[in-house]
Design a protein around this motif. Structure first.
Motif, short mmCIF file in Angstrom:
data_model
loop_
_atom_site.label_atom_id
_atom_site.label_comp_id
_atom_site.label_asym_id
_atom_site.label_seq_id
_atom_site.Cartn_x
_atom_site.Cartn_y
_atom_site.Cartn_z
N UNK A 2 0.82 -1.21 0.00
CA UNK A 2 0.00 0.00 0.00
C UNK A 2 0.86 1.26 0.00
N UNK A 3 0.20 2.39 -0.13
CA UNK A 3 0.89 3.67 -0.25
C UNK A 3 1.72 3.97 1.00
N UNK A 4 1.17 3.65 2.15
CA UNK A 4 1.90 3.92 3.41
C UNK A 4 3.20 3.11 3.48
N UNK A 5 3.16 1.86 3.10
CA UNK A 5 4.36 1.03 3.11
C UNK A 5 5.40 1.57 2.13
N UNK A 6 4.96 2.00 0.96
CA UNK A 6 5.89 2.57 -0.02
C UNK A 6 6.54 3.83 0.52
N UNK A 7 5.72 4.65 1.18
CA UNK A 7 6.25 5.88 1.77
C UNK A 7 7.29 5.56 2.84
N UNK A 9 9.16 2.88 3.08
CA UNK A 9 10.35 2.37 2.41
C UNK A 9 11.18 3.50 1.81
N UNK A 10 10.50 4.48 1.22
CA UNK A 10 11.20 5.63 0.65
C UNK A 10 11.91 6.42 1.74
N UNK A 11 11.26 6.65 2.86
CA UNK A 11 11.88 7.37 3.98
C UNK A 11 13.10 6.61 4.50
N UNK A 12 12.97 5.31 4.64
CA UNK A 12 14.10 4.49 5.10
C UNK A 12 15.26 4.56 4.11
N UNK A 13 14.97 4.52 2.82
CA UNK A 13 16.02 4.60 1.80
C UNK A 13 16.71 5.95 1.87
N UNK A 14 15.94 7.04 2.06
CA UNK A 14 16.54 8.36 2.17
C UNK A 14 17.44 8.46 3.41
#
Length: 95
Positions: A2-7, A9-14
């Protein structure tokens, strides 16, 4: 996913990318030197000369955005400071 999980993951990658940044990154010295050598008054004028939006310079100054190749080339073209010198200014030690 879902969108929250993608968000998340993006924050963790940053955050992982930020952790890999060299601790000697000194954007203020680079930006202040550009302003001085180009006889500018402030970051707003630097933005106009480099043709970038003010949030870009602000993010660089606050270490939230690294100086990428495009902006580095633009700094070089507008200031006539060598790319090597610009890179050295951004990684100078704080001594």
């Amino acid at each position: 996913m879902n969108v929250r999980q993608k968000k998340m993951e993006l924050i963790e990658a940053m955050n992982r990318a930020r952790a890999l940044e060299p601790s000697s990154f000194v954007p203020n010295k680079l930006l202040d030197t550009l302003i001085e050598k180009m006889n500018l008054k402030n970051d707003a004028e630097l933005c106009r000369v480099l043709e970038v939006q003010p949030p870009i310079i602000s993010k660089i100054r606050h270490r939230k955005l690294a100086v990428g190749a495009t902006i580095l080339l633009r700094m070089h073209e507008k200031s006539d400071i060598s790319i090597r010198e610009l890179k050295d200014l951004s990684t100078a030690s704080m001594h």
